[in-house]
Motif scaffolding. Sequence first.
Motif, PDB file in Angstrom:
ATOM      1  N   MET A  34       0.882  -1.408   0.098  1.00 53.40           N
ATOM      2  CA  MET A  34       0.059   0.042   0.113  1.00 53.40           C
ATOM      3  C   MET A  34       0.960   1.219  -0.011  1.00 53.40           C
ATOM      4  SD  MET A  34      -2.845   1.322   2.776  1.00 53.40           S
ATOM      5  CE  MET A  34      -3.888  -0.058   3.012  1.00 53.40           C
ATOM      6  N   ASP A  35       0.569   2.347  -0.773  1.00 62.12           N
ATOM      7  CA  ASP A  35       1.199   3.616  -0.814  1.00 62.12           C
ATOM      8  C   ASP A  35       1.045   4.262   0.277  1.00 62.12           C
ATOM      9  OD1 ASP A  35       2.493   2.850  -3.340  1.00 62.12           O
ATOM     10  OD2 ASP A  35       0.928   3.828  -4.517  1.00 62.12           O
ATOM     11  N   LEU A  41      10.126  17.100   5.954  1.00 64.77           N
ATOM     12  CA  LEU A  41      10.770  16.260   4.916  1.00 64.77           C
ATOM     13  C   LEU A  41      11.612  15.319   5.473  1.00 64.77           C
ATOM     14  CD1 LEU A  41      11.499  18.628   1.802  1.00 64.77           C
ATOM     15  CD2 LEU A  41       9.539  17.167   1.957  1.00 64.77           C
ATOM     16  N   LYS A  42      12.426  15.707   6.493  1.00 63.90           N
ATOM     17  CA  LYS A  42      13.148  14.672   7.147  1.00 63.90           C
ATOM     18  C   LYS A  42      12.314  13.696   7.884  1.00 63.90           C
ATOM     19  CE  LYS A  42      17.619  15.405   8.313  1.00 63.90           C
ATOM     20  NZ  LYS A  42      18.761  15.627   8.934  1.00 63.90           N
ATOM     21  N   ALA A  43      11.561  14.318   8.552  1.00 65.73           N
ATOM     22  CA  ALA A  43      10.542  13.236   9.345  1.00 65.73           C
ATOM     23  C   ALA A  43       9.520  12.556   8.429  1.00 65.73           C
ATOM     24  CB  ALA A  43       9.795  14.277  10.342  1.00 65.73           C
ATOM     25  N   SER A  44       9.564  12.607   7.208  1.00 62.76           N
ATOM     26  CA  SER A  44       8.320  11.970   6.764  1.00 62.76           C
ATOM     27  C   SER A  44       8.889  10.770   6.145  1.00 62.76           C
ATOM     28  CB  SER A  44       8.054  12.863   5.203  1.00 62.76           C
ATOM     29  OG  SER A  44       9.134  12.851   4.414  1.00 62.76           O
ATOM     30  N   THR A  45       7.938   9.707   6.127  1.00 65.11           N
ATOM     31  CA  THR A  45       8.137   8.434   5.819  1.00 65.11           C
ATOM     32  C   THR A  45       7.328   7.786   4.442  1.00 65.11           C
ATOM     33  OG1 THR A  45       6.337   7.629   7.370  1.00 65.11           O
ATOM     34  CG2 THR A  45       8.865   7.613   8.339  1.00 65.11           C
ATOM     35  N   GLY A  46       6.658   8.654   4.008  1.00 64.29           N
ATOM     36  CA  GLY A  46       5.938   8.382   2.685  1.00 64.29           C
ATOM     37  C   GLY A  46       6.809   8.145   1.677  1.00 64.29           C
ATOM     38  N   GLU A  98      -2.202   4.884   2.600  1.00 55.75           N
ATOM     39  CA  GLU A  98      -2.068   5.245   3.930  1.00 55.75           C
ATOM     40  C   GLU A  98      -1.699   6.639   4.110  1.00 55.75           C
ATOM     41  OE1 GLU A  98       0.914   3.292   6.964  1.00 55.75           O
ATOM     42  OE2 GLU A  98       0.048   1.858   5.539  1.00 55.75           O
ATOM     43  N   PHE A  99      -2.300   7.402   4.845  1.00 56.28           N
ATOM     44  CA  PHE A  99      -1.512   8.873   5.126  1.00 56.28           C
ATOM     45  C   PHE A  99      -0.811   9.149   6.544  1.00 56.28           C
ATOM     46  CE2 PHE A  99      -4.624   9.314   1.888  1.00 56.28           C
ATOM     47  CZ  PHE A  99      -4.279  10.344   0.941  1.00 56.28           C
TER      48      PHE A  99
END
Length: 311
Positions: free
Chosen positions: A1-2, A82-87, A35-36
């Motif tokens: 899942m994206d 952006l650094k914290a993002s995991t998507g 997933e968001f």
Amino acid sequence: MDRISIIIPCYNEQESIPFLKNELYKVINSISDVEFEIIMVDNCSTDNTLNLMKELKQSDSRFHYISFSKNFGKDSSMYAGLKASTGDYVTLIDADLQDPPELIIDMYNILKSEDYDCVAAFRETRDGEPFLRSILAKWFYNLMNKISDSNMVNGARDFRLMKRKMVDAVISLEESERFTKGIFSWVGFKTKWLPFKNKERVAGKTKLPMYNAFTYAIRGIVSFSTAPLFIASIIGFVFCFGSFVFFIITVMKQLIFKEAVAGYASMMSVILFCFGLTFMLLGIIGQYLAQMYLEIKHRPKYIVKDSDINF
Ligand code: UDP
Ligand code: MG
């Protein structure tokens, strides 16, 4: 899942957040099989923004917050987000709904079906924006595209959806004096531009008044082009050459035609003009020096005071 990460820089946005929440839920609920995670970055707001973020976190675990120790500016909050993002896909969006969240759906569909790394939004109209600001912005983009190797679209926003590889590239540029629009252009990747009509802020006031926008534009030029330094050298050369020709003419007049050259007023204006120009050119060099000075200190781009995520 994206997985899609939505990053929202916020500074004193207590009035906008309730509207933003409604619009975000519309987007989240309209895409299935995705997933968001929503990362809200608080720039040390002086209003109730951080508490609202914490409430959102409590009511829905997909929401996260990062709160800075002071206002490090929008660019630093985007960097932290952006650094914290995991998507696998990451979007940056303003809190005031000037970036229509529903475009995220179109952006995602384009990235899934077409061969692009990024879909970015730009305002095709600037209705509602002060006239002078629109004109200056247009000049700025024309100038930037001429004097740097970046290709910036007039009306471009930071609002975009990027694939992870582009996000990683943006993070890898670690300069502290960040001009994010320039960074997006510098890292390359294939970007599709989506037009939309300018929208007024849903609530609250702009946090980027004209003067800040102006200094931000100067930072952009200094960060992405050394052309002003080159132009400064050319101007210096032209003036030296001009003064040499003027000197020869004056000596000739004196020697051949025995004609004393008078003109206190014209002399004063030339001297003042040249001094003015010299200070202006020193100022240009000073801008570059200042930016180098700030960069070599390697200060952190932000300091986190409170957050529910470790990154
Ligand atoms: N913002 C921020 N830190 C700041 C200034 C602005 O995080 O120092 C956020 C603000 O809350 C908003 C976005 O950046 O979500 C864009 O700011 P604003 O709407 O004030 O700028 P404008 O749209 O007028 O250029
Ligand atoms: Mg705005």
